[in-house]
Design a protein around this motif. Structure first.
Motif, short mmCIF file in Angstrom:
data_model
loop_
_atom_site.label_atom_id
_atom_site.label_comp_id
_atom_site.label_asym_id
_atom_site.label_seq_id
_atom_site.Cartn_x
_atom_site.Cartn_y
_atom_site.Cartn_z
N MET A 149 0.83 -1.20 0.00
CA MET A 149 0.00 0.00 0.00
C MET A 149 0.87 1.26 0.00
O MET A 149 0.62 2.20 -0.78
CB MET A 149 -0.91 0.00 1.23
N LEU A 150 1.89 1.29 0.84
CA LEU A 150 2.78 2.46 0.90
C LEU A 150 3.44 2.70 -0.46
O LEU A 150 3.51 3.83 -0.94
CB LEU A 150 3.85 2.25 1.97
N GLU A 151 3.93 1.63 -1.06
CA GLU A 151 4.61 1.75 -2.35
C GLU A 151 3.66 2.27 -3.42
O GLU A 151 4.01 3.16 -4.22
CB GLU A 151 5.18 0.39 -2.74
N GLU A 152 2.45 1.73 -3.45
CA GLU A 152 1.47 2.14 -4.46
C GLU A 152 1.10 3.62 -4.30
O GLU A 152 1.00 4.34 -5.31
CB GLU A 152 0.22 1.27 -4.33
N VAL A 153 0.92 4.08 -3.09
CA VAL A 153 0.58 5.48 -2.87
C VAL A 153 1.73 6.39 -3.33
O VAL A 153 1.49 7.44 -3.94
CB VAL A 153 0.24 5.74 -1.39
N THR A 181 -5.44 6.27 -4.92
CA THR A 181 -6.66 6.25 -4.13
C THR A 181 -7.28 4.86 -4.00
O THR A 181 -7.55 4.40 -2.89
CB THR A 181 -7.70 7.20 -4.74
N ALA A 182 -7.53 4.19 -5.12
CA ALA A 182 -8.33 2.96 -5.07
C ALA A 182 -7.70 1.90 -4.18
O ALA A 182 -8.38 1.26 -3.37
CB ALA A 182 -8.54 2.42 -6.48
N THR A 183 -6.40 1.70 -4.32
CA THR A 183 -5.77 0.66 -3.52
C THR A 183 -5.70 1.05 -2.05
O THR A 183 -6.08 0.28 -1.17
CB THR A 183 -4.35 0.36 -4.04
N ALA A 184 -5.24 2.27 -1.77
CA ALA A 184 -5.02 2.67 -0.38
C ALA A 184 -6.30 3.01 0.36
O ALA A 184 -6.35 2.88 1.58
CB ALA A 184 -4.07 3.88 -0.33
N THR A 185 -7.33 3.44 -0.35
CA THR A 185 -8.57 3.83 0.31
C THR A 185 -9.49 2.65 0.57
O THR A 185 -10.16 2.59 1.61
CB THR A 185 -9.32 4.88 -0.53
N VAL A 186 -9.53 1.68 -0.35
CA VAL A 186 -10.51 0.60 -0.22
C VAL A 186 -9.86 -0.78 -0.24
O VAL A 186 -10.02 -1.56 0.71
CB VAL A 186 -11.59 0.69 -1.32
N GLU A 187 -9.13 -1.11 -1.30
CA GLU A 187 -8.64 -2.48 -1.46
C GLU A 187 -7.74 -2.91 -0.30
O GLU A 187 -7.99 -3.93 0.36
CB GLU A 187 -7.87 -2.62 -2.77
N ARG A 188 -6.68 -2.16 -0.04
CA ARG A 188 -5.72 -2.58 0.99
C ARG A 188 -6.32 -2.55 2.40
O ARG A 188 -6.07 -3.49 3.18
CB ARG A 188 -4.45 -1.73 0.92
#
Length: 336
Positions: A149-153, A181-188
């Motif tokens: 998540m950190l890397e994606e953001v 947004t999508a990964t860090a807000t909802v998926e992860r």
């Protein structure tokens, strides 16, 4: 949990003669509002994966860690955008700049101070995560998901700051939405809660199937609200994204659908720091005339319907399913 954690940090700072205002700044930042959607989704993911009472303290600690991570990301985002406000209050770097008084160095030092406050929020987020008390196998999975998540953001923020191809590139705009947004807000967050409960790969994949379309819809809706405001009138149209020239899906679609004359007009207006309401109204008119607003609303609706189809097919506990359906409505409805 988070309030107690920050109170402990404030006491420790006092005992060690550290600056007391750092923990206080973070406490006030978190108290100013926010939907707490990531922490909530973390707990929902835990319920969805059949979390037990023995995991409750751990999942709450991971959820609190996400709130501090969000504080870090927003404080840094405001520095990069030089945003004046956040949640109705001066952004942290602006507040620190004001505290320094009339000084030629106040702007630079205020930004530097806010950068460090944000860094400390991330350090404390990691501390909460590392002290969640999970069994070894679950701890490894939770940490791996958090690291991803950190890397994606960071990649999403980099693309947002540096640009990601032509400004009419819809796929590039969606890539920013997905990473930032999508990964860090909802998926992860969903996956992190599920991992605390010991979820298998099937459940983690379900979190992705739900999280990515819902997270994309959430951000596309947010971009639409920034330009047009909400249909209920509670959120007024803004100038922020238009003045910054943000590479949003809305504007990428608009540039792609525009005539050559309209495209030239949009490029003259969007990205101007001195853009006024009249200029913004001209941008909005083009986005309406080209059908861009309607197409953007359709993208939100189609993703919302995708989430509902996934939920209909999933055998989730009823409480988790109801919570996710409610969140899907809240995150995608065209109101503030």
């Amino acid at each position: 949990m988070l309030e107690e954690f920050l109170e402990d940090k404030a006491r420790a700072a006092s005992d060690r003669s550290h600056p007391p205002d750092v923990a206080d700044t973070l406490r006030k930042f978190l108290a100013a509002g926010g939907k707490r959607i990531r922490a909530l989704l973390c707990v929902v993911g835990w319920h969805a994966a059949g979390g037990s009472e023995e995991d409750r303290a751990a999942v709450l600690r991971v959820a609190a860690s996400l709130e501090l991570f969000v504080a870090f990301a927003l404080i840094h985002d405001d520095i990069m955008d030089d945003s004046a406000t956040r949640r109705g209050r001066p952004a942290v770097h602006r507040a620190l700049r004001t505290r320094l008084g009339p000084s030629s160095r106040a702007e630079r030092l205020g930004a530097g101070g806010a950068l460090l406050v944000g860094n400390l929020a991330l350090i404390w987020a990691q501390e909460l995560l590392h002290t969640a008390g999970l069994p070894l196998q679950r701890r490894r999975l939770v940490h791996a998901l958090y690291d991803a998540m950190l890397e994606e953001v960071m990649y999403g923020q980099y693309l947002d700051v540096m640009g990601a191809g032509p400004d009419d590139d819809v796929d590039a705009a969606l890539r920013i939405v997905r990473y930032k947004t999508a990964t860090a807000t909802v998926e992860r967050p969903l996956q992190l809660g599920a991992a605390v409960a010991g979820a298998d790969d099937t459940t983690l994949d379900l979190c992705t199937a739900l999280g990515l379309p819902l997270g994309e819809a959430f951000q596309i809706r947010d971009d639409l609200l920034d330009v047009f405001g909400s249909t209920d009138g509670a959120c007024a149209p803004g100038l922020g994204d238009l003045r910054e020239g943000k590479h949003t899906v809305l504007l990428a679609l608009g540039l792609r659908a525009a005539t050559p004359a309209q495209r030239r007009h949009l490029r003259r207006l969007v990205g101007r720091a001195d853009l006024d309401e009249q200029g913004a109204a001209e941008v909005r008119a083009i986005l309406e005339e080209t059908g861009t607003r309607r197409r953007t609303e359709h993208m939100i609706t189609s993703r919302f319907e995708q989430v509902l189809r996934v939920l209909d097919a999933a055998a989730l506990p009823s409480a988790a399913s109801r919570a996710l359906r409610g969140l899907a409505v809240t995150a995608t409805q065209y109101t503030s």
